[in-house]
Enzyme design. Sequence first.
Site, mmCIF file in Angstrom:
data_model
loop_
_atom_site.group_PDB
_atom_site.id
_atom_site.type_symbol
_atom_site.label_atom_id
_atom_site.label_comp_id
_atom_site.label_asym_id
_atom_site.label_seq_id
_atom_site.Cartn_x
_atom_site.Cartn_y
_atom_site.Cartn_z
ATOM 1 N N SER A 94 -12.068 8.220 4.049
ATOM 2 C CA SER A 94 -10.872 7.426 3.793
ATOM 3 C C SER A 94 -10.849 6.531 4.853
ATOM 4 O O SER A 94 -11.928 5.627 4.737
ATOM 5 C CB SER A 94 -9.668 8.496 3.882
ATOM 6 O OG SER A 94 -8.509 7.554 3.234
ATOM 7 N N LYS A 146 16.713 0.692 -3.035
ATOM 8 C CA LYS A 146 16.808 0.947 -1.432
ATOM 9 C C LYS A 146 16.443 2.338 -1.025
ATOM 10 O O LYS A 146 16.280 2.618 0.028
ATOM 11 C CB LYS A 146 18.167 0.505 -0.796
ATOM 12 C CG LYS A 146 18.197 0.575 0.636
ATOM 13 C CD LYS A 146 17.151 -0.656 1.278
ATOM 14 C CE LYS A 146 17.296 -0.791 2.740
ATOM 15 N NZ LYS A 146 16.263 -1.776 3.137
#
Length: 265
Positions: A94, A146
Amino acid sequence: MDILNRIRKRPPLVAVIRLHGMIASGRRGPLSDEALAPVIEKAFRKGKPAAVALMINSPGGSPVQSSLIAARIRRLSEEKGVPVVAFVEDTAASGGYWLACAAEEIFADRASVVGSIGVISAGFGAHVLLARQGVERRVHTSGKSKSMLDPFQPEKEEDVIRLKSLLEDIHVAFVDHVVERRTGKLKDDDRIFTGEFWLANKAEELGLIDGIAHLVPEMKARFGDKVRFRRYGPRRGWMSRIGANIVVDTLAGIEERAAYARFGL
């Protein structure tokens, strides 16, 4: 004059930068652009090295920090005209492989784990547990997104779609970096960018690395038996050395252990 001649005749120098552990900002991991900036700068600038070797052992972490560190290495390599060679220890997976691709060449041990070119987001959902305990979650926002992926509320399909879109964008940036740095070396294999990982022999077949080799013998083969090595790595703060911030260090250690465990390490 004799002293100057001896200095001029000194064997080539290889600066070795050790990149070990999770890649994350702040105290969540030992590898961040902020922590490594002075290390990398010194490695390229001190003593006119013939090459910079990256000793990599990382399961990955933050894509942003991976990008920043790799970009700094590339910039200094080009400015100073110093080649970079990466050597993988246990794993360059990764973000760890993102860092390895900052080098012109990548080598590994036969048992090294390489790849995992993908992006992951993981968490927990606790809304059922809260409901069982009679706890009511109250959230008020001024924007409908949000509270996206709030772990204390049921997962929303539109939040998952949005998250996957973000992960895909990051994945594209990762793939672009690998393709650019490994141009002409990568094989035409659909598995390369799926997040799968391999041991070194298979990684070499796929073009993810250039061969099986260890740092010292490889550098001696290139620069002679008398090649000098100067090692660099991030230093721990004095508070860490005396055992302060135990809770933070413990949590970071657990997170790092879990990251390595994904690769059987």
